[in-house]
Write a protein that holds these residues in place. Structure first.
Motif, PDB file in Angstrom:
ATOM      1  N   HIS A 381       0.812  -1.218   0.000  1.00  0.00           N
ATOM      2  CA  HIS A 381       0.000   0.000   0.000  1.00  0.00           C
ATOM      3  C   HIS A 381       0.847   1.270   0.000  1.00  0.00           C
ATOM      4  O   HIS A 381       0.317   2.362  -0.238  1.00  0.00           O
ATOM      5  N   THR A 416      -2.790  -3.145   5.758  1.00  0.00           N
ATOM      6  CA  THR A 416      -3.761  -2.144   5.310  1.00  0.00           C
ATOM      7  C   THR A 416      -3.656  -2.030   3.792  1.00  0.00           C
ATOM      8  O   THR A 416      -3.046  -1.085   3.293  1.00  0.00           O
ATOM      9  N   LEU A 419      -6.595   0.433  -1.568  1.00  0.00           N
ATOM     10  CA  LEU A 419      -7.972   0.155  -1.999  1.00  0.00           C
ATOM     11  C   LEU A 419      -8.005  -0.419  -3.406  1.00  0.00           C
ATOM     12  O   LEU A 419      -8.889  -1.210  -3.735  1.00  0.00           O
ATOM     13  N   ARG A 634      -6.741  10.750  -1.619  1.00  0.00           N
ATOM     14  CA  ARG A 634      -6.211   9.636  -0.836  1.00  0.00           C
ATOM     15  C   ARG A 634      -5.821  10.052   0.584  1.00  0.00           C
ATOM     16  O   ARG A 634      -5.231   9.251   1.321  1.00  0.00           O
ATOM     17  N   GLU A 637      -7.219   7.738   3.320  1.00  0.00           N
ATOM     18  CA  GLU A 637      -6.636   6.400   3.218  1.00  0.00           C
ATOM     19  C   GLU A 637      -5.216   6.391   3.777  1.00  0.00           C
ATOM     20  O   GLU A 637      -4.836   5.494   4.533  1.00  0.00           O
ATOM     21  N   ARG A 638      -4.425   7.379   3.409  1.00  0.00           N
ATOM     22  CA  ARG A 638      -3.040   7.402   3.873  1.00  0.00           C
ATOM     23  C   ARG A 638      -2.951   7.669   5.369  1.00  0.00           C
ATOM     24  O   ARG A 638      -2.069   7.152   6.051  1.00  0.00           O
ATOM     25  N   HIS A 641      -3.747   4.335   6.953  1.00  0.00           N
ATOM     26  CA  HIS A 641      -2.617   3.428   6.780  1.00  0.00           C
ATOM     27  C   HIS A 641      -1.502   3.745   7.764  1.00  0.00           C
ATOM     28  O   HIS A 641      -0.984   2.849   8.456  1.00  0.00           O
ATOM     29  N   PRO A 670     -10.924   8.249   9.491  1.00  0.00           N
ATOM     30  CA  PRO A 670      -9.770   7.350   9.638  1.00  0.00           C
ATOM     31  C   PRO A 670      -9.315   7.189  11.077  1.00  0.00           C
ATOM     32  O   PRO A 670      -8.842   6.116  11.464  1.00  0.00           O
ATOM     33  N   ALA A 683     -12.584   0.679   4.771  1.00  0.00           N
ATOM     34  CA  ALA A 683     -12.501   0.395   3.340  1.00  0.00           C
ATOM     35  C   ALA A 683     -13.875   0.442   2.689  1.00  0.00           C
ATOM     36  O   ALA A 683     -14.020   0.971   1.578  1.00  0.00           O
ATOM     37  N   GLU A 686     -14.932   4.138   2.348  1.00  0.00           N
ATOM     38  CA  GLU A 686     -14.072   4.864   1.418  1.00  0.00           C
ATOM     39  C   GLU A 686     -14.325   4.416  -0.020  1.00  0.00           C
ATOM     40  O   GLU A 686     -14.338   5.237  -0.953  1.00  0.00           O
ATOM     41  N   ARG A 690     -15.407   6.672  -3.228  1.00  0.00           N
ATOM     42  CA  ARG A 690     -14.612   6.681  -4.461  1.00  0.00           C
ATOM     43  C   ARG A 690     -15.488   6.318  -5.673  1.00  0.00           C
ATOM     44  O   ARG A 690     -15.349   6.906  -6.745  1.00  0.00           O
TER      45      ARG A 690
END
Length: 797
Positions: A381, A416, A419, A634, A637-638, A641, A670, A683, A686, A690
């Protein structure tokens, strides 16, 4: 609006950018060097060929920023002696250039074209095996970069220039050994020789040459004279690859039931042969690395090679230590922290097949592993797998392509998953292997939240900053260190203070050439721009009104100082790009932490990725909000992670782990999901977002980035390219969308104004016609504006 005209003679260069050098455009044209062939050897109507037989024509990629392949004559002396992948010296323009022989040129050559011959071959055997040439061809076409430059960039130092190949030497140490047991009388008239021999005898009769030379000036020449007289023997010892103390790990006696299932599946896939991609989704501490090791072990027993990729050099020392603990010297290491000679030595060992396992960072995806049977991408990832200059490739994606081309098993591992990878697994394109429990049934660390909104100082102005370490965090650290356990403090910001703000006029100290604030580095007593690198001493006052400057915002340097002050008995160290100035320094720091010679390790994301330190029982996230506000789809997401990965460093030994997270945004998605160890919930939400907005993994993207010294000219070129794309957009039903042109989020870096366009489409095939038109239009862009096409961009900044 009338179309603007930018036909000022610029020609394309590297990365689809505009360069004033060279004269070969994207389209096929004839030159005195040869004929540039279009990608895919497209058919064309041509005039009668010259009197050379097709067998004596060679297709060559030139290591220059020009696109396509060129046709050269093969001299009779080389006929039948060329192999695809060999480096050759060819005439190009007015001089000579490094070229790469790709095979016979089967396409006819237009009449009247004078072909030039290959001058000579620079190596006996090809630098690049056939399967690697296929991968490099794909990378050049997919990421829209000149093939010759792609090949040259994949090679190590020593092979990337037009020089004859030389075999790199292994690391050696030179020793001097005394042959006699005492200083003989004949040396009475040679005091220098007598002194050198006496030193050797005093230290036991054997010492490193460097040691003797350091103790006695001129000892190198003196020892040579003693060796000529038969009194000393000079010995060269090849250094075997070793593992630093603290990084050695043995082979566990047994696997968990989940590990055993995953290992059996991968072993069966290796035995069956053929391409098969897997997602190994395992929680932190579940033993993913042991699964990799067992799979590599099995591939090696079948005579197959393995390639293991990690995202950053920070992960390499510990992973290399584990692999060398298991496989000894049969591991080649490839990353930029090595000396040029070392990189060439490892590359040549892989190419010859004397070493069958390669471990390295993203560039190692091009390693010439013989009979490749297994590819592992650890922490798949991680955004570090995306290259942000020259060939802008995504190493994880190229690893999958290489696995398909080579018929190898590919394992993408992460706690993680990205996606995009997760969606591929859910769609059935990747097989899913799961490790839901930690090794030895160790519990996941408990996570507690520290709400910084209620931790503000009770006295003074409300504009004062919250304390760096909250009382809860400080108490937890004191208790942990008192027990002889270790602590990791995570903050993804370097330096001491991130903002210098004038107390009178309120202006912050910004870089002259970039639209970013300067960062204060107290150890250097300088302020530094982390984008262009400019640095100067800390000013005494505001340069606008001469008012005093407040040092606000926190970086790892300031956290380190705070911890040292509040915990005076603790041994504190810092791991970031400022402290880990070399691969050797990085390895030693990590080894020291593994040996428990450090109590508290403060660091950036370098401490968050994949490390396994059993002594760490407390992880503190100093500020969880640093990446939430970044203007990037992102960002969430980051953030998830990073927080999950750093939290996973706690409790990997016999003692349970604990995580404290300081934040101003406890309700951020997050942060909430990370506190609950809820990757699936994060996930799911998110991916829904997306899909609704047509972002990856439900769309493919390309970013067109522009930068120029003149703001008006750069803006004009951006509008010109935007209009060009707009005129050739397919029907709305095709799902292709154009965002922009607009100023980039950081509108100026290194004195250049930055604009960007974003293209989104359901597939890469839908983007290809528009990108081709953009490339063709770059020939009309003025040389003062640089244009880069970034396929599958990793960031929106």
């Amino acid at each position: 609006m009338e179309q603007e005209n930018f036909a000022l003679g610029g020609v394309p260069g590297t990365d689809g950018e505009v360069s004033s050098r060279g004269s070969i455009p994207l389209r096929t044209r004839r030159t005195d060097v040869g004929r540039e062939l279009s990608l895919g050897e497209r058919a064309a109507t041509v005039r009668p060929v010259v009197s050379a037989t097709p067998a004596l024509l060679a297709s060559v990629a030139v290591g220059r920023p020009v696109r396509g392949e060129f046709t050269y004559l093969v001299p009779e002396a080389l006929a039948g002696n060329l192999a695809p992948g060999q480096r050759v010296l060819v005439p190009f323009g007015r001089g000579m250039a490094l070229g790469f022989y790709l095979g016979p040129a089967n396409a006819p050559v237009e009449g009247g074209v004078r072909l030039k011959p290959i001058q000579r071959v620079l190596e006996d055997s090809p630098s690049l095996p056939k399967d690697l040439i296929a991968l490099l061809r794909f990378a050049a076409e997919h990421y829209r970069h000149p093939l010759g430059e792609v090949i040259r960039g994949a090679l190590p130092p020593g092979l990337s220039t037009a020089v004859d190949e030389k075999a790199a030497k292994a690391d050696v140490q030179h020793f001097a050994e005394a042959v006699v047991t005492e200083v003989p009388p004949q040396l009475n008239r040679a005091p220098a020789q007598a002194a050198a021999l006496q030193y050797l005898l005093a230290v036991g009769g054997r010492a490193q040459l460097e040691e003797v030379a350091h103790a006695i000036p001129g000892a190198r020449e003196t020892l040579k004279k003693l060796a000529a007289r038969g009194m000393v023997r000079l010995v060269e010892v090849v250094l075997e690859p070793g593992v630093r103390e603290g990084l050695i790990q043995g082979r566990p006696d047994r696997l968990t039931s989940e590990q055993d299932v995953a290992v059996r599946e991968l072993q069966g896939a290796v035995d069956a042969g053929g391409f098969q991609p897997y997602l190994l989704h395992g929680v932190t501490g579940s033993g993913k690395t042991e699964v990799y090791l067992r799979a590599v072990e099995h591939a090696l027993s079948q005579g197959k090679g393995s390639l293991v990729l990690v995202p950053e050099i920070a992960l390499t020392p510990q992973l290399v230590g584990r692999f060398r603990s298991r496989f000894g010297g049969d591991v080649a290491v490839l990353h930029s922290g090595l000396k040029d000679r070392e990189r060439l030595f490892h590359w040549q060992a892989l190419r010859k097949g004397t070493v069958k396992i390669a471990v390295g960072v993203r560039s190692a995806v091009f390693a010439p592993v013989e009979n490749l049977g297994l590819i592992v991408v650890d922490e798949e990832h991680d955004p570090s797998f995306k290259q942000d200059e020259k060939l802008r490739y995504q190493a994880r994606d190229l690893a999958v392509v290489r696995g398909k081309q080579a018929g190898a098993v590919v394992v993408l591992g992460s706690a993680t998953p990205a996606l995009e990878t997760l969606q591929n697994a859910r769609a059935g394109r990747y097989k899913l292997l799961e490790l839901k429990s930690r090794v030895d049934d160790r519990p996941m660390p408990t996570i507690s939240l520290v709400d910084l909104r209620v931790e503000r100082p009770r006295e003074g102005q409300v504009t004062e900053e919250a304390p760096i370490l909250s009382p809860q965090m400080l108490q937890a650290m004191e208790e942990t260190v008192a027990k002889g356990q270790q602590v990791i403090l995570f903050l993804n910001r370097r330096g001491h203070s991130t903002i210098l703000l004038c107390e009178v006029c309120g202006l912050s100290l910004k870089c002259h050439d970039c639209d970013v604030c300067m960062t204060h580095h107290q150890s250097q007593n300088r302020v530094v721009c982390h984008y262009c690198g400019v640095a100067f001493p800390v000013p005494n006052s505001c340069r606008e009104c001469t008012g005093p400057l407040l040092k606000l915002g926190i970086g790892t340097e300031r956290v380190e100082a705070e911890v040292s002050e509040r915990l005076p008995g603790a041994r504190v160290a810092r791991l970031d790009r400022d402290s880990a100035t070399s691969a050797e320094r990085l390895t030693e720091l990590l080894a020291s932490f593994a040996r428990r010679e450090i109590d508290v390790l403060v660091g950036t994301q370098m401490v968050a990725k994949g490390h396994d330190f059993p002594g760490v029982t407390l992880v503190c996230v100093v500020m969880a909000d640093t990446s939430l506000a970044i203007p990037d789809f992102r960002a969430s997401e980051r953030t998830f992670h990073l927080l999950t990965q750093v939290a996973g460093r706690a409790g990997r030994g016999k003692d349970p782990g604990r995580v404290l997270v300081q934040t101003y945004n406890p309700d951020a998605e997050p942060v909430k999901r990370m506190l609950a160890h809820d990757f699936d919930g994060f996930a799911k939400q998110e991916l829904e977002w997306r899909k609704a907005l047509a972002y990856p993994p439900f769309a493919r993207m390309a970013a067109v980035r522009l930068e120029g010294e003149h703001p008006e000219q750069t803006a004009g070129v951006a509008r010109f390219l935007g209009n060009l794309v707009g005129r050739h957009m397919p029907p709305a039903s095709a799902g292709v969308r154009l965002l922009g042109p607009a100023l980039a989020p950081i509108a100026r870096i290194r004195g250049k104004t930055r604009w960007q366009l974003l293209l989104k489409a359901p597939t890469h095939a839908a983007l290809a016609p528009l990108l081709a038109r953009l490339e063709a239009a770059l020939a009309d862009v003025p040389s003062g504006v640089r244009v880069v096409i970034d396929v599958d961009p990793g960031a929106m900044m």
